[in-house]
Design an enzyme around this catalytic site. Sequence first.
Site, PDB file in Angstrom:
ATOM      1  N   PHE A  42      -1.767  -0.054   8.845  1.00  0.00           N
ATOM      2  CA  PHE A  42      -1.305   0.825   7.775  1.00  0.00           C
ATOM      3  C   PHE A  42      -1.058   0.094   6.462  1.00  0.00           C
ATOM      4  O   PHE A  42      -1.144   0.712   5.395  1.00  0.00           O
ATOM      5  CB  PHE A  42      -0.057   1.587   8.220  1.00  0.00           C
ATOM      6  CG  PHE A  42      -0.380   2.731   9.145  1.00  0.00           C
ATOM      7  CD1 PHE A  42      -0.843   3.934   8.640  1.00  0.00           C
ATOM      8  CD2 PHE A  42      -0.272   2.585  10.518  1.00  0.00           C
ATOM      9  CE1 PHE A  42      -1.182   4.985   9.482  1.00  0.00           C
ATOM     10  CE2 PHE A  42      -0.597   3.629  11.375  1.00  0.00           C
ATOM     11  CZ  PHE A  42      -1.055   4.826  10.853  1.00  0.00           C
ATOM     12  N   GLU A  43      -0.751  -1.182   6.521  1.00  0.00           N
ATOM     13  CA  GLU A  43      -0.565  -1.937   5.283  1.00  0.00           C
ATOM     14  C   GLU A  43      -1.904  -2.263   4.627  1.00  0.00           C
ATOM     15  O   GLU A  43      -2.030  -2.229   3.406  1.00  0.00           O
ATOM     16  CB  GLU A  43       0.203  -3.234   5.547  1.00  0.00           C
ATOM     17  CG  GLU A  43       1.633  -3.052   6.006  1.00  0.00           C
ATOM     18  CD  GLU A  43       2.519  -2.465   4.931  1.00  0.00           C
ATOM     19  OE1 GLU A  43       2.100  -2.446   3.751  1.00  0.00           O
ATOM     20  OE2 GLU A  43       3.625  -2.005   5.261  1.00  0.00           O
ATOM     21  N   GLY A  44      -2.904  -2.575   5.436  1.00  0.00           N
ATOM     22  CA  GLY A  44      -4.176  -3.011   4.883  1.00  0.00           C
ATOM     23  C   GLY A  44      -4.093  -4.459   4.422  1.00  0.00           C
ATOM     24  O   GLY A  44      -3.008  -4.992   4.179  1.00  0.00           O
TER      25      GLY A  44
ATOM     26  N   ALA B 235       3.154   1.900   2.666  1.00  0.00           N
ATOM     27  CA  ALA B 235       4.312   1.016   2.804  1.00  0.00           C
ATOM     28  C   ALA B 235       5.160   1.108   1.544  1.00  0.00           C
ATOM     29  O   ALA B 235       5.469   0.133   0.905  1.00  0.00           O
ATOM     30  CB  ALA B 235       3.868  -0.417   3.035  1.00  0.00           C
TER      31      ALA B 235
ATOM     32  N   LYS C  78       0.847  -1.184   0.000  1.00  0.00           N
ATOM     33  CA  LYS C  78       0.000   0.000   0.000  1.00  0.00           C
ATOM     34  C   LYS C  78       0.882   1.234   0.000  1.00  0.00           C
ATOM     35  O   LYS C  78       2.056   1.181   0.328  1.00  0.00           O
ATOM     36  CB  LYS C  78      -0.900   0.015   1.250  1.00  0.00           C
ATOM     37  CG  LYS C  78      -1.851  -1.181   1.333  1.00  0.00           C
ATOM     38  CD  LYS C  78      -2.896  -1.127   0.260  1.00  0.00           C
ATOM     39  CE  LYS C  78      -3.890  -2.270   0.427  1.00  0.00           C
ATOM     40  NZ  LYS C  78      -4.853  -2.335  -0.650  1.00  0.00           N
TER      41      LYS C  78
END
Length: 271
Positions: free
Chosen positions: A123-125, A5, A2
Amino acid sequence: MKITAVSAIALATLSQLVSGYAINGDNVNCRTGPGTSYDVVRKYNSGDDVTLSCQTEGDAVRGDSLWGKTQDGCYVADYYVQTGTSNYVVDKCGSSGGGSGNTGGSGYCKNVNAATLDLVKDFEGFEPSPAPDPIGLPTVGYGHLCETKGCAEVSYSFPLTEATAESLLKDDLPKYSSCLATYLKSSVTLNDNQWGALTSWVFNVGCGNAKSSTLVSRLNAGENPNDVASSELPQWRLAGGRVFSGLVRRRAAEVKLFTTPSSSQAFPNCQ
């Protein structure tokens, strides 16, 4: 990954990469130790550049028993690295030289705490199957960057569940904590929250960028860790020369985790 990242390539505008050496073969194995019996962590192809943090003796490959530890925290046979010599070009692993820091010894915490896992996952999902992120890099799970076509190196079946994606993340993170341990001097003391925040950061920006960063050099110079993290982490907010709100939020979350007190030491000794 994402956009929160972004890879080391996309963040190269923030930090000058350490010059490396070219790989001279395809599908060259980089292993967890200096020998052919060690597990393969990743593969390099002809023309790829690797940065060596240290070198050591190991199994002979085509008559050359020297192995180098790369920016990815794994070992590649010197036979496949174009250093221009069969002798040492960096410090010996485990020496007191400036290049190898803690040399990724067994004392540091290879795994991160639950707060770090939650931060990275948030935060990465979650991506159940390989798909390009906003800058076109194929990722799966929680920010696993595919190394082969279709992420064939992943041992879990697609589509991933959130549970198998978390297992993949736990498989991935030790590589980044390993290179972080290599870059930091053993005089640096970090608790598990500080260690986790920095592992999240390295997972995001890549080992090469972390090694050449002012953040690492300031920690190694003995500055107060909380002061260093609070001023340095927020600077890593660019991708392709642009500020991304996701990176701004992630850096703020990493600073918050880093500055949260904890009595559990993670580096240089895991307690």
